[in-house]
Design a protein around this motif. Structure first.
Motif, PDB file in Angstrom:
ATOM      1  N   HIS A  16      57.789   7.209   9.205  1.00  0.00           N
ATOM      2  CA  HIS A  16      57.330   8.559   8.885  1.00  0.00           C
ATOM      3  C   HIS A  16      57.393   9.394  10.166  1.00  0.00           C
ATOM      4  O   HIS A  16      56.686   9.112  11.137  1.00  0.00           O
ATOM      5  N   SER A  38      56.966  12.882  10.611  1.00  0.00           N
ATOM      6  CA  SER A  38      55.931  13.913  10.783  1.00  0.00           C
ATOM      7  C   SER A  38      55.239  14.149   9.445  1.00  0.00           C
ATOM      8  O   SER A  38      55.759  13.772   8.386  1.00  0.00           O
ATOM      9  N   LYS A  65      52.279  17.206   7.643  1.00  0.00           N
ATOM     10  CA  LYS A  65      51.445  18.399   7.789  1.00  0.00           C
ATOM     11  C   LYS A  65      50.854  18.759   6.426  1.00  0.00           C
ATOM     12  O   LYS A  65      51.386  18.363   5.383  1.00  0.00           O
ATOM     13  N   HIS A  94      49.004  20.037  11.429  1.00  0.00           N
ATOM     14  CA  HIS A  94      49.858  18.880  11.689  1.00  0.00           C
ATOM     15  C   HIS A  94      49.017  17.613  11.780  1.00  0.00           C
ATOM     16  O   HIS A  94      47.918  17.602  12.344  1.00  0.00           O
ATOM     17  N   LEU A  95      49.551  16.530  11.214  1.00  0.00           N
ATOM     18  CA  LEU A  95      48.829  15.266  11.107  1.00  0.00           C
ATOM     19  C   LEU A  95      49.585  14.168  11.852  1.00  0.00           C
ATOM     20  O   LEU A  95      50.785  14.294  12.138  1.00  0.00           O
ATOM     21  N   HIS A  96      48.870  13.082  12.164  1.00  0.00           N
ATOM     22  CA  HIS A  96      49.465  11.871  12.735  1.00  0.00           C
ATOM     23  C   HIS A  96      49.462  10.793  11.668  1.00  0.00           C
ATOM     24  O   HIS A  96      48.441  10.551  11.026  1.00  0.00           O
ATOM     25  N   TYR A  97      50.611  10.171  11.469  1.00  0.00           N
ATOM     26  CA  TYR A  97      50.742   9.147  10.445  1.00  0.00           C
ATOM     27  C   TYR A  97      50.532   7.768  11.073  1.00  0.00           C
ATOM     28  O   TYR A  97      51.091   7.453  12.128  1.00  0.00           O
ATOM     29  N   TYR A  98      49.730   6.973  10.377  1.00  0.00           N
ATOM     30  CA  TYR A  98      49.495   5.589  10.804  1.00  0.00           C
ATOM     31  C   TYR A  98      49.900   4.681   9.651  1.00  0.00           C
ATOM     32  O   TYR A  98      49.545   4.926   8.494  1.00  0.00           O
ATOM     33  N   ASP A 156      48.419  -0.694  10.519  1.00  0.00           N
ATOM     34  CA  ASP A 156      47.961  -0.221  11.822  1.00  0.00           C
ATOM     35  C   ASP A 156      46.436  -0.410  11.928  1.00  0.00           C
ATOM     36  O   ASP A 156      45.705  -0.357  10.933  1.00  0.00           O
ATOM     37  N   ARG A 181      44.243   1.580  13.229  1.00  0.00           N
ATOM     38  CA  ARG A 181      43.513   2.794  12.880  1.00  0.00           C
ATOM     39  C   ARG A 181      43.360   2.924  11.357  1.00  0.00           C
ATOM     40  O   ARG A 181      42.304   3.359  10.866  1.00  0.00           O
TER      41      ARG A 181
END
Length: 705
Positions: free
Chosen positions: A44, A46, A48, A207-211, A215, A217
């Motif tokens: 992935h 990015s 949002k 904007h988001l961070h994908y884990y 993972d 997290r």
């Protein structure tokens, strides 16, 4: 057998409601991809989100080394989108279509029935879902390729045309100022598709961070799906019954309620009808039945319904015709509708149907051709009016559909009188619109119309006694008034009055005319407006009375014109005030005018009654020092405007009490007219007819200090 019917409890599971992720938990669905092919192992790039719109975009990598990937097609797509020169704004920096974008759409706006469940160590933990989104591939890169192609074509055309031009032409610019936006234009703009799209575009992307799934997290965030509180402190017992608890868990959806079969428009369900308010029940029943006796209406509404409330409600949607209730025309023909036969507007249809109803208040029979000739409506519209309330009889016409309801008339005389006043207002409007000839003979109140019957001898005797007593009182008042006027006239300078002897009955001895015992015919005085009879030379009167055959002469015409003009401006006048205004009018006339021939009180009163006015008996208190001429109060009953009905109700109020409070007048007018009377209309009626003194309202000329 008894043991088989039992349903034993196998296991009890504690259920907890976790709220740590209640406002952040989304369910993603991929409807164009089978469940066996997940995106868990795909990179992935990015992600949002627009939180208010719950709109998500995710970029995922495409495996360009996969044997199923067509490299030439990927290069061609990248070339069409970004062109030959790659820069920072390029969609595909590797000159190869190596990624794709997924855009979300909401499946449902109501997610209160959905939750994510996690079962661990014999406990079930539920977290409500904040949104359910479906992600599908986005093809926005194709739009970008088309835009690039159009830009290249435009650039080529501009280059060709600019080769032969040394400089651009100067163009005239017109400046315009926009008008202020109206409220309707603003509402249309706010509801337009372009405005909504613009408003959605204004919300910024977050904007988001994908884990990934495995993972650390992600594992940490999954712990929030478990209930975080202490069960010993916050645990509560359920007090709902099993059926109520199941209804809370699975409430009926609005879609299911809307899918219920709807009954045909001509079928009325009494079970559903009785769930509505009483006023709505009456309106629906009358709209469907159209003509109904009051007893039938009460039987349909049920025995527990208050008859007074039904009477109040029926008068808002129906009119009384021959003791039965007929639905009002504006209920059948709403304001913005039109005729299905001729296309004429609802206002014209209501007026024509009111004419038919009014005709049935006068007779049991109505001829369709006569109605069509007056209303100028097509035959189909007239036939529809008549079918609502009548049955056709061969060679006779249309007969009212129901028999005369005399029982209701006897039981509710106040309602009958109120409906009579309403019909008088409607009759005045119809006479004005259709140029009908006004009826001079007074009719019985609407609803009292019934089959002709014989009057018994006892009834005739009682009526004669009542009429004789009324005439006797009237003659006494006339005699007293005459004496007072004679005494007042004796003090006029230069005028000598010779009082003629009167007989015991109060009649003039020289006159050999028969006695008129009707209330309108009293003794004529020899004093005319403060002047003796025959004071001016010439005239059409004899001893203050019109000469025979002169009822339509110039004196009568002038007097009638004065009376009409005076009451149109004053509405309410006592006899003394009317004579004062007449003397003032005569004083301004040139010498030798026909009105100088002498007008008696008898003639003046007859002219007032013939001009459409009425005398009302105001109940003055016994201790009030009111002269006989002030006790005679005349009112303009019909002036042809919209306030006739209100004034008639007001006169009825003052026929029972000579002074009234404002709130009592307002409540009575609202009750009688069937609608809330505005302050402006009430003030107009009071200003026309009344004066205020000490917090109470009196008819003009009747105030006693």
């Amino acid at each position: 057998m008894a043991n088989e019917e039992d349903d034993p409890v196998v296991q009890e599971i504690d259920v907890y409601l976790a709220k740590s992720l209640a406002e952040k938990l989304y369910l993603f669905q991929y409807p164009v991809r089978p469940a066996s092919m997940t995106y868990d192992d795909i990179a992935h790039l990015s992600a949002k989100i627009k939180p208010k719109q719950q709109k998500v975009e995710i970029e995922m990598a495409i495996d360009t080394l996969n044997p199923n990937y067509c490299r030439s097609k990927g290069e061609q797509i990248a070339l069409n989108v970004d062109g030959a020169c790659a820069d920072e704004t390029s969609t595909y920096s590797s000159k190869l279509m190596d990624k794709q974008t997924f855009c979300s759409s909401q499946t449902t706006s109501n997610t209160s029935r959905y939750a994510a469940a996690l079962y661990r160590q014999g406990e079930l933990h539920l977290t409500p879902l904040h949104g359910i989104l479906q992600l599908r591939p986005s093809f926005s890169y194709l739009d970008k390729a088309d835009a690039k192609h159009r830009e290249r074509e435009a650039a080529n055309e501009a280059g060709d045309s600019s080769q032969d031009e040394a400089e651009e032409d100067v163009k005239q610019i017109t400046v315009r100022f926009s008008r202020p936006e109206s409220e309707q234009a603003r509402q249309r703009r706010v509801q337009s598709y372009e405005f909504l799209q613009k408003k959605h575009a204004e919300e910024p992307w977050v904007h988001l961070h994908y884990y990934g799934l495995r993972d650390s997290r992600s594992e940490h965030e999954r712990q929030y799906l478990l209930y975080q509180g202490s069960s010993a402190v916050e645990n509560t017992e359920l007090v709902k019954s099993p059926s109520e608890y199941l209804l809370m868990l699975m409430p009926p959806s609005q879609e299911e309620e809307r899918d219920r079969p709807v009954a045909p428009s001509n079928v009325l369900s009494m079970a559903q009808l009785r769930t509505l308010p009483l006023a709505e029940q009456i309106r629906i029943l009358m709209r469907n039945v159209k003509v109904m006796p009051f007893a039938n209406l009460m039987s349909l509404l049920g025995p527990s319904v208050d008859s007074v409330a039904v009477l109040r409600g029926i008068q808002k949607v129906a009119m009384l015709v021959q003791g039965n209730w007929v639905v009002k025309s504006d209920i059948l023909y709403p304001k913005d509708s039109s005729s299905p036969h001729s296309g004429v507007p609802a206002e014209v249809l209501c007026r024509g149907r009111d004419f038919v109803m009014w005709k049935f208040t006068k007779s049991r029979w109505v001829v369709r051709k006569e109605v069509a000739a007056v209303t100028k409506l097509c035959a189909e519209d007239v036939k529809e009016f008549l079918e609502h309330m009548a049955l056709v009889r061969i060679n006779k016409g249309w007969e009212f559909i129901l028999p005369y309801d005399g029982e209701f008339i006897k039981k509710h005389p106040d309602v009958v009188q109120r409906q009579h006043l309403l019909w008088m207002g409607i009759q005045a409007k119809l006479e004005k619109v259709y140029n009908l000839v006004k009826e001079t003979v007074p009719k019985k109140p609407d609803g009292l119309l019934g089959p002709a019957g014989l009057v018994s001898g006892d009834q005739r005797v009682q009526a004669a006694k009542a009429n004789a007593q009324q005439n006797h009182d009237f003659l006494e008042q006339e005699l007293q008034q005459r004496k007072e006027q004679l005494q007042a006239a004796m003090v006029l300078p230069g005028v000598q009055i010779k009082e003629e002897p009167l007989s015991e009955e109060g009649e003039d001895e020289p006159e050999a005319e028969p006695i008129d015992t009707s209330p309108a015919a009293g003794l004529g005085t020899r004093l005319n407006n403060g002047l003796p009879a025959g004071w001016a030379a010439g005239g059409d009167s004899i001893n203050g009375h019109l000469a025979p055959g002169c009822a339509g002469g110039p004196v009568a015409q002038e007097l009638r014109a004065f009376v009409k003009a005076t009451f149109q401006s004053h509405f309410v006048l006592t006899l003394s005030e009317l004579k004062r205004l007449f003397n003032q009018h005569v004083a301004g006339l040139p010498r030798g005018h026909v009105l100088f021939s002498g007008i008696s009180d008898h003639m003046l009163q007859d002219t007032v009654l013939a001009a459409g006015c009425k005398q009302i008996l105001v109940p003055f208190p016994r201790q009030a020092a009111v002269s006989p001429s002030e006790q005679k109060v005349f009112v303009l009953w019909e002036s042809g405007d919209m306030s006739d009905q209100h004034r008639q109700v007001l006169f009825e109020i003052f026929s029972k009490n000579y002074r009234v409070r404002r709130n009592m007048i307002q409540s009575r007018l609202t009750q009688e007219c069937g609608e809330d009377l505005s302050k402006q209309d009430l003030d107009k009626v009071l200003k026309d007819c009344c004066v205020s003194y000490g917090g109470m309202w009196y008819l003009k000329g009747t105030v006693q200090s």
